[in-house]
Design an enzyme around this catalytic site. Structure first.
Site, PDB file in Angstrom:
ATOM      1  N   HIS A   1       0.792  -1.227   0.000  1.00 37.26           N
ATOM      2  CA  HIS A   1       0.000   0.000   0.000  1.00 37.26           C
ATOM      3  C   HIS A   1       0.829   1.284   0.000  1.00 37.26           C
ATOM      4  O   HIS A   1       0.270   2.371  -0.073  1.00 37.26           O
ATOM      5  CB  HIS A   1      -0.961   0.033   1.200  1.00 37.26           C
ATOM      6  CG  HIS A   1      -0.279   0.361   2.491  1.00 37.26           C
ATOM      7  ND1 HIS A   1       0.402  -0.568   3.206  1.00 37.26           N
ATOM      8  CD2 HIS A   1      -0.154   1.523   3.173  1.00 37.26           C
ATOM      9  CE1 HIS A   1       0.908   0.001   4.292  1.00 37.26           C
ATOM     10  NE2 HIS A   1       0.590   1.271   4.285  1.00 37.26           N
TER      11      HIS A   1
HETATM   12  C1  UD1 Z   1      -2.089   5.345   6.287  1.00 36.75           C
HETATM   13  C2  UD1 Z   1      -0.771   5.773   6.916  1.00 36.75           C
HETATM   14  C3  UD1 Z   1       0.263   4.664   6.744  1.00 36.75           C
HETATM   15  C4  UD1 Z   1      -0.248   3.343   7.231  1.00 36.75           C
HETATM   16  C5  UD1 Z   1      -1.562   3.020   6.538  1.00 36.75           C
HETATM   17  C6  UD1 Z   1      -2.115   1.697   7.012  1.00 36.75           C
HETATM   18  C7  UD1 Z   1      -0.338   8.202   6.787  1.00 36.75           C
HETATM   19  C8  UD1 Z   1       0.504   9.218   6.145  1.00 36.75           C
HETATM   20  N1  UD1 Z   1      -0.231   6.967   6.276  1.00 36.75           N
HETATM   21  O1  UD1 Z   1      -1.880   5.280   4.897  1.00 36.75           O
HETATM   22  O2  UD1 Z   1       1.423   5.003   7.475  1.00 36.75           O
HETATM   23  O3  UD1 Z   1       0.699   2.326   6.968  1.00 36.75           O
HETATM   24  O4  UD1 Z   1      -2.481   4.079   6.812  1.00 36.75           O
HETATM   25  O5  UD1 Z   1      -3.359   1.426   6.518  1.00 36.75           O
HETATM   26  O6  UD1 Z   1      -1.055   8.496   7.706  1.00 36.75           O
HETATM   27  N2  UD1 Z   1      -9.498   4.588   2.546  1.00 36.75           N
HETATM   28  C9  UD1 Z   1     -10.687   3.908   2.556  1.00 36.75           C
HETATM   29  N3  UD1 Z   1     -11.197   3.514   3.747  1.00 36.75           N
HETATM   30  C10 UD1 Z   1     -10.557   3.755   4.919  1.00 36.75           C
HETATM   31  C11 UD1 Z   1      -9.355   4.463   4.902  1.00 36.75           C
HETATM   32  C12 UD1 Z   1      -8.817   4.864   3.713  1.00 36.75           C
HETATM   33  O7  UD1 Z   1     -11.281   3.666   1.528  1.00 36.75           O
HETATM   34  O8  UD1 Z   1     -11.087   3.351   5.968  1.00 36.75           O
HETATM   35  C13 UD1 Z   1      -8.932   5.015   1.267  1.00 36.75           C
HETATM   36  C14 UD1 Z   1      -9.228   6.454   1.002  1.00 36.75           C
HETATM   37  O9  UD1 Z   1      -9.723   6.599  -0.272  1.00 36.75           O
HETATM   38  C15 UD1 Z   1      -7.883   7.141   1.110  1.00 36.75           C
HETATM   39  C16 UD1 Z   1      -6.872   6.030   0.894  1.00 36.75           C
HETATM   40  O10 UD1 Z   1      -7.531   4.834   1.284  1.00 36.75           O
HETATM   41  O11 UD1 Z   1      -7.729   8.163   0.175  1.00 36.75           O
HETATM   42  C17 UD1 Z   1      -5.665   6.251   1.731  1.00 36.75           C
HETATM   43  O12 UD1 Z   1      -5.962   6.407   3.129  1.00 36.75           O
HETATM   44  P1  UD1 Z   1      -5.080   7.353   4.083  1.00 36.75           P
HETATM   45  O13 UD1 Z   1      -5.513   7.261   5.476  1.00 36.75           O
HETATM   46  O14 UD1 Z   1      -4.956   8.679   3.488  1.00 36.75           O
HETATM   47  O15 UD1 Z   1      -3.629   6.759   4.015  1.00 36.75           O
HETATM   48  P2  UD1 Z   1      -3.136   5.265   3.904  1.00 36.75           P
HETATM   49  O16 UD1 Z   1      -2.586   5.095   2.558  1.00 36.75           O
HETATM   50  O17 UD1 Z   1      -4.149   4.303   4.408  1.00 36.75           O
END
Ligand code: UD1
Length: 379
Positions: free
Chosen positions: A219
């Protein structure tokens, strides 16, 4: 100082890897000899049931006292939104300290709000450094550590990193790894891998996996955001899945990238099996039963080390060097030849079993509660 006034600790979580870290900390603080008033705030960074609620349920984390409900956004928007919504909560709750874990956007956002209000910050999992400032998590780590008052570390090298950056060594305490507290606490309740496989794959595919499989997670922006890089990685993994069926619980951001780059067809007829994100006890069972794990996650490098399962890390570096020096981890990056060579090596030799690092013993959270109690009540 008298202990008659309970000190109020506001614990912060935001994203999936925070949940397994906070569970033992809250339990230890609530059972501590010092009496604390413990509150929990969830920023809402991760909100899907598969990314949040299943973890609260399986790990018996109390429902948050406050949920900021920020959801997704760019880094700037997400961080700013957390800060805006967190400030009035601080004013209302008036905690004596806040406790943040890990390196996600929620960690730095809340730490920044607290420190500017003169409220001291405790950082659990301080001092880890990949040396790679293109990673958002590395920026979050460096900045959070600079503004923290009590820095609690998982491995001894973390203190050297902190002292090198000018952090006073008196603020740093080596307590061990709370993520491993959670792993050891839950190991006997892990969902058998066969049950998870049967519930996620059709019968034919589940039978082809049997009890011998690899496990993949992916990811990191560096691996999934660029369609060219993602396609090259997936091609390599599809090739390898011909030798060992590969289970791939897909993070939501990776799912978006695979769909966006039109790469579903690439994996469709292979033995690289896409699955939904897994709940903690299911993932634990899958890791425990895997012949090997390929990942770009930080936490999984640690969990495989604790389980003695060989881990191939699809990154150029790690902020958790002890998993390589003592554990079962090998860093290979995203080069297809290097990935294949390490994979083949493990298939032939069984790979590194490693040993369990110091203080990864299930008692890190108890040490944290002792250190926090001494610090809060005696300062
Ligand atoms: C975040 C953390 C990362 C961690 C990861 C684990 C930061 C900078 N990064 O990255 O260190 O390893 O979480 O999961 O904080 N989304 C969903 N549902 C959710 C959450 C996210 O669909 O419940 C999608 C959203 O469209 C979002 C994308 O996933 O844009 C990324 O989520 P985000 O929390 O921004 O960062 P991660 O890549 O998950």
């Amino acid at each position: 100082m008298s202990q008659s006034i309970e000190k109020k600790i506001l614990c912060i979580v935001g994203a999936r890897p925070n949940f397994m870290k906070i569970a033992p900390v809250i339990r230890a603080l609530n059972n501590a000899q010092h009496s604390f008033n413990v509150r929990l705030l969830h920023t809402g960074q991760h909100y899907d049931a598969a990314m949040k609620q299943s973890f609260f349920d399986q790990l018996h984390i109390p429902e948050p006292d406050v949920d900021l409900g920020v959801g997704s956004g760019s880094h700037a928007v997400q961080t700013a939104e957390i800060m805006k919504r967190f400030e009035p909560v601080m004013d209302e709750l008036k905690p004596d300290t806040i406790l943040v874990v890990g390196d996600v956007n929620s960690t730095i956002a809340c730490a920044l709000v607290a420190v500017k209000k003169g409220v001291p910050v405790i950082h659990v999992e301080a001092g880890l450094r990949s040396g790679d400032r293109s990673m958002p998590e590395e920026i979050n780590r460096v900045l959070t550590d600079q503004i923290s008052d009590l820095l609690l570390t998982t491995e001894r090298s973390a203190k050297q990193n902190l002292v090198r950056e000018g952090v006073s060594s008196e603020k740093v305490h080596f307590v061990g790894n709370v993520m491993i507290d959670t792993l050891l606490y839950n190991l006997n309740n892990a969902v058998p891998s066969g049950d998870t496989i049967a519930s996620c794959l059709d019968t034919e595919r589940a039978e082809s996996v049997g009890a011998d499989y690899g496990l993949l997670t992916l990811h990191r922006p560096a691996n999934v955001d660029d369609p060219v890089v993602l396609e090259r990685l997936l091609r390599t993994l599809v090739d390898l899945s011909g030798k060992l069926p590969m289970l791939f619980p897909v993070h939501p951001r990776t799912r978006q990238c695979i769909d966006g780059a039109g790469l579903n067809q690439l994996v469709a007829d292979s033995q690289l099996y896409l699955m939904p994100p897994q709940a903690y006890l299911n993932m634990l069972g899958l890791m425990k039963g895997a012949r090997l794990v390929l990942t770009d996650s930080g936490g999984i490098q640690e969990e495989t080390t604790a389980l003695g399962v060989p881990c191939i890390t699809l990154r150029e570096n790690t902020e958790r060097p002890i998993t390589v020096e003592e554990g079962s981890n090998t860093i290979v990056g995203s080069n297809p030849e290097k990935i294949k060579s390490c994979f083949n090596d493990i298939m032939h030799s069984g790979g590194k079993a490693g040993r369990t690092p110091e203080y990864w013993d299930g008692k890190a959270a108890e040490r944290i509660s002792d250190v926090v109690g001494d610090w809060l009540y005696k300062k």
